[in-house]
Write a protein that holds these residues in place. Structure first.
Motif, PDB file in Angstrom:
ATOM      1  N   GLN A   1     -17.478  -9.502   8.753  1.00 19.60           N
ATOM      2  CA  GLN A   1     -18.341  -9.461   7.046  1.00 19.60           C
ATOM      3  C   GLN A   1     -17.385  -7.907   6.635  1.00 19.60           C
ATOM      4  O   GLN A   1     -16.778  -7.491   6.951  1.00 19.60           O
ATOM      5  CB  GLN A   1     -19.359  -8.272   7.893  1.00 19.60           C
ATOM      6  N   PHE A   2     -17.941  -8.405   4.779  1.00 22.00           N
ATOM      7  CA  PHE A   2     -17.753  -8.302   3.565  1.00 22.00           C
ATOM      8  C   PHE A   2     -17.900  -7.523   2.856  1.00 22.00           C
ATOM      9  O   PHE A   2     -18.904  -8.051   2.265  1.00 22.00           O
ATOM     10  CB  PHE A   2     -15.831  -8.381   3.753  1.00 22.00           C
ATOM     11  N   VAL A   3     -18.060  -6.138   2.898  1.00 22.32           N
ATOM     12  CA  VAL A   3     -18.948  -5.391   1.755  1.00 22.32           C
ATOM     13  C   VAL A   3     -17.374  -4.455   0.384  1.00 22.32           C
ATOM     14  O   VAL A   3     -17.538  -3.339   1.085  1.00 22.32           O
ATOM     15  CB  VAL A   3     -19.793  -4.174   2.491  1.00 22.32           C
ATOM     16  N   GLU A   4     -18.470  -5.104  -0.762  1.00 25.09           N
ATOM     17  CA  GLU A   4     -17.379  -4.228  -1.823  1.00 25.09           C
ATOM     18  C   GLU A   4     -18.499  -3.534  -2.725  1.00 25.09           C
ATOM     19  O   GLU A   4     -19.430  -4.043  -2.076  1.00 25.09           O
ATOM     20  CB  GLU A   4     -17.464  -5.101  -2.701  1.00 25.09           C
TER      21      GLU A   4
ATOM     22  N   LEU B   1     -11.557   2.397 -12.459  1.00 19.76           N
ATOM     23  CA  LEU B   1     -11.388   2.585 -11.629  1.00 19.76           C
ATOM     24  C   LEU B   1     -11.509   2.097  -9.944  1.00 19.76           C
ATOM     25  O   LEU B   1     -10.372   1.386  -9.698  1.00 19.76           O
ATOM     26  CB  LEU B   1     -12.852   0.946 -11.147  1.00 19.76           C
ATOM     27  N   ARG B   2     -11.654   2.166  -8.870  1.00 22.03           N
ATOM     28  CA  ARG B   2     -11.012   2.928  -7.237  1.00 22.03           C
ATOM     29  C   ARG B   2     -12.439   1.634  -6.597  1.00 22.03           C
ATOM     30  O   ARG B   2     -13.082   2.113  -6.883  1.00 22.03           O
ATOM     31  CB  ARG B   2     -10.882   3.481  -6.546  1.00 22.03           C
ATOM     32  N   LEU B   3     -11.877   0.464  -6.301  1.00 16.77           N
ATOM     33  CA  LEU B   3     -12.600  -0.464  -5.427  1.00 16.77           C
ATOM     34  C   LEU B   3     -12.994   0.185  -3.918  1.00 16.77           C
ATOM     35  O   LEU B   3     -11.402   0.298  -3.399  1.00 16.77           O
ATOM     36  CB  LEU B   3     -12.301  -1.998  -5.771  1.00 16.77           C
ATOM     37  N   SER B   4     -13.933  -0.276  -3.104  1.00 24.28           N
ATOM     38  CA  SER B   4     -13.758  -0.139  -2.108  1.00 24.28           C
ATOM     39  C   SER B   4     -13.869  -1.440  -0.937  1.00 24.28           C
ATOM     40  O   SER B   4     -14.963  -2.475  -1.876  1.00 24.28           O
ATOM     41  CB  SER B   4     -13.901   1.138  -0.976  1.00 24.28           C
ATOM     42  N   CYS B   5     -13.876  -1.637   0.187  1.00 25.53           N
ATOM     43  CA  CYS B   5     -13.931  -2.742   0.898  1.00 25.53           C
ATOM     44  C   CYS B   5     -13.851  -2.823   1.772  1.00 25.53           C
ATOM     45  O   CYS B   5     -13.050  -1.616   2.683  1.00 25.53           O
ATOM     46  CB  CYS B   5     -13.737  -4.392   0.278  1.00 25.53           C
ATOM     47  N   ALA B   6     -15.229  -2.355   2.884  1.00 26.45           N
ATOM     48  CA  ALA B   6     -15.660  -2.400   3.910  1.00 26.45           C
ATOM     49  C   ALA B   6     -15.284  -3.347   4.859  1.00 26.45           C
ATOM     50  O   ALA B   6     -16.469  -4.573   4.621  1.00 26.45           O
ATOM     51  CB  ALA B   6     -16.789  -1.389   4.575  1.00 26.45           C
TER      52      ALA B   6
END
Length: 116
Positions: free
Chosen positions: A3-6, A18-23
């Motif tokens: 699973q990926f959550v952006e 901007l700074r994107l994150s992905c868990a």
């Protein structure tokens, strides 16, 4: 399961950052390359940045190389980041992360809209 959550997208003016994150979850994060992808409106999804498991090497699509600061990762948090600078209208897209060596299910992505 994999699973990926952006997160981290939004509306930004040209020239902004901007700074994107992905868990990520469901696999051994620290053992895999990770990548950021984007899908502009009406276009195909493309890989724009990749980072190796330890973070020692990274690669960028030529069209974003000069403007995107860096892809990075925190293996303790199973999270990958993308710092983007000098955003332009052509960067408007939905941004996703995934595992390039063995793609998992796509997350919902995070929308970036660059407009004045």
């Amino acid at each position: 399961q994999v699973q990926f959550v952006e997160s981290g997208g939004g509306l930004v003016q040209p020239g902004g950052s901007l700074r994107l994150s992905c868990a990520a979850s469901g696999f051994i994060f620290s053992a895999d390359n990770m990548g950021w992808y984007r899908q502009p409106p009406g276009k195909s999804r493309e890989l724009i940045a990749l980072i190796t498991p330890t973070g020692g090497s990274s690669y960028y699509l030529d069209s974003v190389k000069d403007r995107f600061t860096t892809i990075s990762r925190d293996n303790a948090k199973n999270t990958v980041y993308l710092q983007m600078n000098n955003l332009q209208p052509d960067d408007t897209a939905v941004y996703y992360c995934n595992r390039p060596s063995s793609l998992g299910p796509w997350g919902q992505g995070t929308q970036i809209t660059v407009s004045s």
